[in-house]
Scaffold this active site. Sequence first.
Site, short mmCIF file in Angstrom:
data_model
loop_
_atom_site.label_atom_id
_atom_site.label_comp_id
_atom_site.label_asym_id
_atom_site.label_seq_id
_atom_site.Cartn_x
_atom_site.Cartn_y
_atom_site.Cartn_z
NE ARG A 7 -3.47 2.58 0.63
CZ ARG A 7 -4.59 2.81 1.53
NH1 ARG A 7 -5.35 1.82 2.02
NH2 ARG A 7 -5.26 3.91 1.58
NE ARG A 12 -8.05 2.22 -1.66
CZ ARG A 12 -9.13 2.84 -1.94
NH1 ARG A 12 -9.06 3.60 -3.23
NH2 ARG A 12 -10.18 3.21 -1.30
CG ASP A 32 -8.74 1.04 1.96
OD1 ASP A 32 -8.17 1.48 2.91
OD2 ASP A 32 -9.87 1.36 1.78
CG ASP A 41 -11.53 1.62 5.73
OD1 ASP A 41 -10.71 1.98 6.00
OD2 ASP A 41 -12.35 1.72 4.54
#
Length: 255
Positions: A201, A210, A213, A215
Site C-alpha cells: 500500500r 491501491r 485497504d 477499514d
Amino acid sequence: MNAVKIRALEISACHGVNGFEKTDPQRFIFDVDIETDFYKAYKTDEIDDTLNYSEICKLITEITQNNVFNLIEKLAYECAFSVMENFGTADKTTLTVYKPDAPMKRKFESVAVTVECERVKAYLSLGSSLGNREEILGEAVKKLNSTRGIKVEKVSDYIRTQPYGGVAKNEFLNCAVCVSTFLSPHILLDEIHRIEAECGRVRAVRWDDRTLDIDIIFYGDKTVCDETLIIPHPDYEQRDFVKIPLKQIAPHLLK
C-alpha cells in the site's frame, strides 16, 4: 462483574534501563484483575471451570524472571497479553506493575504502570484494486491472524465492486472479516497500517487504486471519534462493498 483478583504478587527479577538493574534483582509487585464469567464454577465447584489464579501467578512469574526488559511498560504488556492468550475465558485483564525500589534520588513509596486488555469482536472491511487482488486479500487475512492479539474468526466471500470516491479506475475485490482481538482500537489501527504497507500500500492520492485497504467498521460496541480514527466507520452505510460482505458474516450489525 465477575473477576479473579490477585494482589501484591511479589517477584524478584532484573528489569531497568541501568546496567546494574539488569544483573541485580529487585522487587516487582503485581496487582491483576481478570474479568471472566465463573458462574459455571459456582454450579460445578470445579477448578477447571474457572481461572486458576495459581497458574496465572506462575505465568506472570515465568515472564518476569525469564526476561530482562528496559521498561516496566514492556513487562506489563507482556504479562497482560500472555494472560489473555493463555486463558481463553479471560474477557478483560487489568494489570499493574509496581517498582518500589526504582533507583531514584527521591522519597517515594513506589512507581507503577497499568495496562488494560479487553477481548472484543471487531469487524473489518478489506479491499484491493491492484495486483493479484485475491492473493493480496488472502495474504492480508493471514497477516491479521498471525498478529499478536488478533484471531480471525470469520471471512466473507469475495465480491467484485466498482471503484468508490471518483478517483480509482480499477474494479475492486472486497471482503469482510470478523476478528477477536484484545488490542485497543488505535493499536489495531497501527497493525492494520503495518499490514497494508507490507502488502504494498502506498498512500499518495486519496481514493486512488491501491493494493490493500483495510477499514475498521465496528469494534465491539465501542465508539471512537478523534483525528485518527472514527468507529463505527462513518460512511459504511453508504458503501455496498462494505455492507454486502458484512451482512454475510454479521447480519445482526446492519439495520
